[in-house]
Write an enzyme that holds these catalytic residues in place. Structure first.
Site, PDB file in Angstrom:
ATOM      1  N   LYS A 178      68.414 -16.919 106.329  1.00  0.00           N
ATOM      2  CA  LYS A 178      69.699 -16.684 106.717  1.00  0.00           C
ATOM      3  C   LYS A 178      70.722 -16.950 107.090  1.00  0.00           C
ATOM      4  CE  LYS A 178      68.205 -12.132 106.579  1.00  0.00           C
ATOM      5  NZ  LYS A 178      68.286 -10.651 106.465  1.00  0.00           N
ATOM      6  N   LYS A 195      66.341 -15.289  90.315  1.00  0.00           N
ATOM      7  CA  LYS A 195      65.668 -14.385  90.785  1.00  0.00           C
ATOM      8  C   LYS A 195      66.950 -13.177  90.907  1.00  0.00           C
ATOM      9  CE  LYS A 195      63.908 -11.402  94.624  1.00  0.00           C
ATOM     10  NZ  LYS A 195      63.033 -11.960  95.911  1.00  0.00           N
ATOM     11  N   LYS A 249      72.147 -10.040  95.260  1.00  0.00           N
ATOM     12  CA  LYS A 249      73.561 -10.051  95.693  1.00  0.00           C
ATOM     13  C   LYS A 249      74.077 -11.120  95.807  1.00  0.00           C
ATOM     14  CE  LYS A 249      73.273  -4.969  96.651  1.00  0.00           C
ATOM     15  NZ  LYS A 249      72.206  -5.026  96.926  1.00  0.00           N
TER      16      LYS A 249
END
Length: 328
Positions: free
Chosen positions: A119, A198, A201
């Site tokens: 992340k 894939k 968002k």
């Protein structure tokens, strides 16, 4: 002191963040599989609103996302009589347990978790919540003495961390926590986005389930395909349009369109139009139900509150054992 569930139905725990408008990847990857578990064991499904705070969303946006996600699940077939459906933040024992578990969780265990690195590498600002995310997830799992946690392969590590933390706690304080097992759904399809990657968002390539139909169909028509000429045969297994179509269509329809691909004189534009029709047919009843639910916020709120009462009852029993074990 054990709070095992051997004499009860197996507890199956799932959670999803309210991260915005749900798309086909969310539905086929997590939402439909979770709904299909309603007749197996005792499913608990929570909206992970505490987890959503790691990205610091605006308060009004977060509130709206939570409501919309609850409406989406109910519209798509979640039955609150079969599944305990609730907001994570409305079970205070979760954060209470998170602190207790934090005090026995080795730093090295968290440093090895790939989620934090993934992340932050994508530009999400580093904060303690993001780093300690696996401890909160462990508390989510252990507070309900979950037996089974359905996860994708990329989330398996979080269940393993929960097991490691439970084992350490049990080793220090006695047999308190059930050891959860990950359920890896090998049959869950990876849904391609409009760019062929894939659907996610973070890639900006999603096809929403609910919303403006004209805009959604326009997205479907924009799916990236190769440059094989109209008259030549095409391989359906290499086509993102077909990959989505086969999730929405019947077996007869899938075999029919596959023959068209292989026969030639069938363009990707034709396939996209068939996908548009399949999409409209599949989601039409869900769309109708969603509109009714969105206009009845009191029902949605009361449904969540009923689930939260049941979730707190389970969590309270676990916390009683935890606090007794640690001497509080």
């Amino acid at each position: 002191m054990s709070n095992q569930n051997s004499s009860l139905k197996k507890i199956i725990l799932s959670g999803i963040q309210p991260s915005g408008t749900v798309h086909l990847g969310n539905y086929f990857g997590m939402m439909r599989p979770a709904i299909e578990l309603q007749d197996k064991g005792l499913p608990l499904l929570f909206i992970a609103d505490y987890h959503a705070l790691t990205t610091i969303p605006r308060p009004d946006e977060l509130k709206s996302r939570i409501f919309d996600l609850a409406v989406d699940f109910l519209a798509l077939g979640l039955d609150p009589e079969k599944t305990i459906f609730f907001r994570q933040s409305q079970v205070p024992q979760v954060t209470q347990l998170t602190w207790i578990l934090s005090c026995i969780t080795p730093m090295g265990l968290l440093e090895r978790c790939h989620s934090y690195k993934d992340k932050t590498s994508k530009g999400i600002p580093a904060n303690h919540g993001l780093f300690a995310y696996p401890v909160l997830m462990a508390a989510d799992i252990l507070i309900y003495n979950s037996n089974i946690v359905p996860v994708g392969k990329d989330q398996k590590q979080h269940v393993e961390v929960a097991r490691d933390i439970a084992l350490k706690f049990n080793g220090i304080y006695g047999d308190v926590f059930t050891l959860p097992e990950p359920m890896i759904r090998e049959d869950v399809a990876v849904i391609p986005g409009i760019d062929g990657q894939k659907m996610s968002k973070s890639y900006g390539n999603t096809i929403e389930i609910f919303g403006n139909e004209k805009e959604i169909l326009k997205k479907i028509m924009s799916i990236k395909t190769d440059s094989t000429p109209l008259e030549e045969p095409k391989n359906p297994d290499n086509c993102p349009v077909f990959a989505i179509y086969k999730q929405l269509a019947t077996e007869v329809q899938i075999n029919d369109i596959k023959k068209k691909y292989l026969a030639g004189n069938y363009g990707y534009g034709h396939a996209k139009k068939e996908l548009c029709e399949a999409f409209k047919t599949y989601f039409a009843p869900f769309n109708s139900k969603r509109k009714d639910l969105a206009n009845n916020p009191d029902f949605v709120e009361s449904t969540l509150k009923k689930g939260e009462e049941k979730a707190r009852e389970i969590a309270s029993s676990t916390m009683k054992n935890v606090l007794n074990a640690i001497g509080l």
